[in-house]
Design a protein around this motif. Structure first.
Motif, PDB file in Angstrom:
ATOM      1  N   LEU A   4      38.383  40.166  34.713  1.00  0.00           N
ATOM      2  CA  LEU A   4      37.007  39.785  34.415  1.00  0.00           C
ATOM      3  C   LEU A   4      36.301  38.936  35.472  1.00  0.00           C
ATOM      4  CD1 LEU A   4      37.183  39.008  30.589  1.00  0.00           C
ATOM      5  CD2 LEU A   4      36.541  41.121  31.725  1.00  0.00           C
TER       6      LEU A   4
ATOM      7  N   GLU B 111      34.680  40.559  38.705  1.00  0.00           N
ATOM      8  CA  GLU B 111      33.477  41.282  38.292  1.00  0.00           C
ATOM      9  C   GLU B 111      32.346  40.289  37.966  1.00  0.00           C
ATOM     10  OE1 GLU B 111      32.401  44.155  38.473  1.00  0.00           O
ATOM     11  OE2 GLU B 111      30.816  44.357  36.977  1.00  0.00           O
TER      12      GLU B 111
ATOM     13  N   ARG C  66      30.890  39.158  41.158  1.00  0.00           N
ATOM     14  CA  ARG C  66      30.059  40.208  41.764  1.00  0.00           C
ATOM     15  C   ARG C  66      28.671  40.222  41.111  1.00  0.00           C
ATOM     16  NH1 ARG C  66      28.424  45.346  41.162  1.00  0.00           N
ATOM     17  NH2 ARG C  66      29.252  45.467  39.041  1.00  0.00           N
ATOM     18  N   LEU C  67      28.663  40.184  39.784  1.00  0.00           N
ATOM     19  CA  LEU C  67      27.386  40.179  39.058  1.00  0.00           C
ATOM     20  C   LEU C  67      26.573  38.931  39.379  1.00  0.00           C
ATOM     21  CD1 LEU C  67      28.650  41.401  35.552  1.00  0.00           C
ATOM     22  CD2 LEU C  67      27.157  42.680  37.125  1.00  0.00           C
TER      23      LEU C  67
ATOM     24  N   ASN D 286      26.512  38.349  31.754  1.00  0.00           N
ATOM     25  CA  ASN D 286      27.179  39.170  30.736  1.00  0.00           C
ATOM     26  C   ASN D 286      27.834  38.231  29.720  1.00  0.00           C
ATOM     27  OD1 ASN D 286      29.106  40.657  29.227  1.00  0.00           O
ATOM     28  ND2 ASN D 286      29.090  42.264  30.789  1.00  0.00           N
TER      29      ASN D 286
ATOM     30  N   ARG E 250      30.132  42.003  47.132  1.00  0.00           N
ATOM     31  CA  ARG E 250      31.483  42.460  47.464  1.00  0.00           C
ATOM     32  C   ARG E 250      32.358  41.265  47.895  1.00  0.00           C
ATOM     33  NH1 ARG E 250      34.332  46.963  46.345  1.00  0.00           N
ATOM     34  NH2 ARG E 250      36.284  45.913  46.784  1.00  0.00           N
TER      35      ARG E 250
ATOM     36  N   MET F 224      33.193  39.034  44.987  1.00  0.00           N
ATOM     37  CA  MET F 224      34.242  39.622  44.158  1.00  0.00           C
ATOM     38  C   MET F 224      35.622  39.380  44.800  1.00  0.00           C
ATOM     39  SD  MET F 224      33.971  43.502  42.867  1.00  0.00           S
ATOM     40  CE  MET F 224      35.430  44.477  42.960  1.00  0.00           C
TER      41      MET F 224
ATOM     42  N   ARG G 125      38.709  37.040  43.407  1.00  0.00           N
ATOM     43  CA  ARG G 125      40.032  37.610  43.169  1.00  0.00           C
ATOM     44  C   ARG G 125      41.085  36.766  43.884  1.00  0.00           C
ATOM     45  NH1 ARG G 125      39.428  42.538  44.861  1.00  0.00           N
ATOM     46  NH2 ARG G 125      38.711  43.290  42.846  1.00  0.00           N
TER      47      ARG G 125
END
Ligand SMILES: [Zn+2]
Length: 197
Positions: free
Chosen positions: A69, A72, A75-76, A129, A175, A178, A182
């Motif tokens: 999660l 992502e 990234r958002l 989100n 990118r 993200m 990670r």
């Protein structure tokens, strides 16, 4: 949080109420809240006990989940980043580095853990989100990390990783954000695995 009540040990409501000098109702209410946060457990006919520490399996599962999660989310967040949101996020990050002088190791780590939770939540807020955000916050990751690390080494290596994340946000590069997230979650996992050795 401070493991004064050993993980797994019973918490008798009547004893606790007597110790604090209040009736059982507020104690029961407080325990219900702590149960929601995963700090205490309630068992039928047995009552409340302090939650056991994470097992290595639980820890690894949770980090696998974070890895699904949070990159992502980053990234958002990079896609939605605004100058104001970036400024707020930088302020939260700065809070981790500076803030008031630490009273002792525990206070320092507790402040660090809370600020880190805030930083990660702020990114997910910007990501927009709500399902991702509330699902992750429902796991109370940082609270459990705090308990897990209570008796071990404090680490601030994470600050540099947060800085690379901020760089990606400043560059408006989803990118890179993200990838930076990670890497941060993976490194955090590897650092915390020490607690199980
Ligand atoms: Zn972090």
């Amino acid at each position: 949080m401070a493991l004064e009540i050993a993980p797994g040990s019973r918490i008798p409501i009547d004893v606790l109420a007597r110790e604090i000098g209040v009736s059982q109702t507020p104690v029961r209410e407080a325990l219900t809240r702590l149960e929601r946060e995963g700090l205490v457990r309630k068992e039928h006919l047995i009552g409340y006990s302090a939650a056991p520490q994470w097992t290595r399996k639980q820890f690894e599962d949770l980090y696998a989940f974070r890895l699904l999660l949070e990159p992502e989310g980053a990234r958002l967040a990079a896609q939605n980043m605004t100058p104001t949101a970036l400024r707020d996020l930088e302020a939260v990050a700065a809070d981790m580095e500076h803030g008031e002088g630490p009273v002792d190791r525990t206070t320092r780590y507790s402040r660090f853990a809370r600020a880190d939770a805030h930083f990660h939540d702020e990114i997910l807020k910007i990501a927009g989100n709500e399902v991702i955000r509330s699902t992750l916050s429902g796991q109370h990751v940082h609270l459990h990390i705090f308990r897990l690390m209570f008796n071990t080494r404090v680490t601030q290596e994470a600050l540099e990783e947060h800085e690379s994340l901020l760089d990606a946000f400043r560059a408006g590069d989803p990118r890179a954000a993200m990838d930076a997230m990670r890497e941060h979650v993976e490194r955090s996992r590897d650092r915390l695995l020490m607690a199980f050795e």
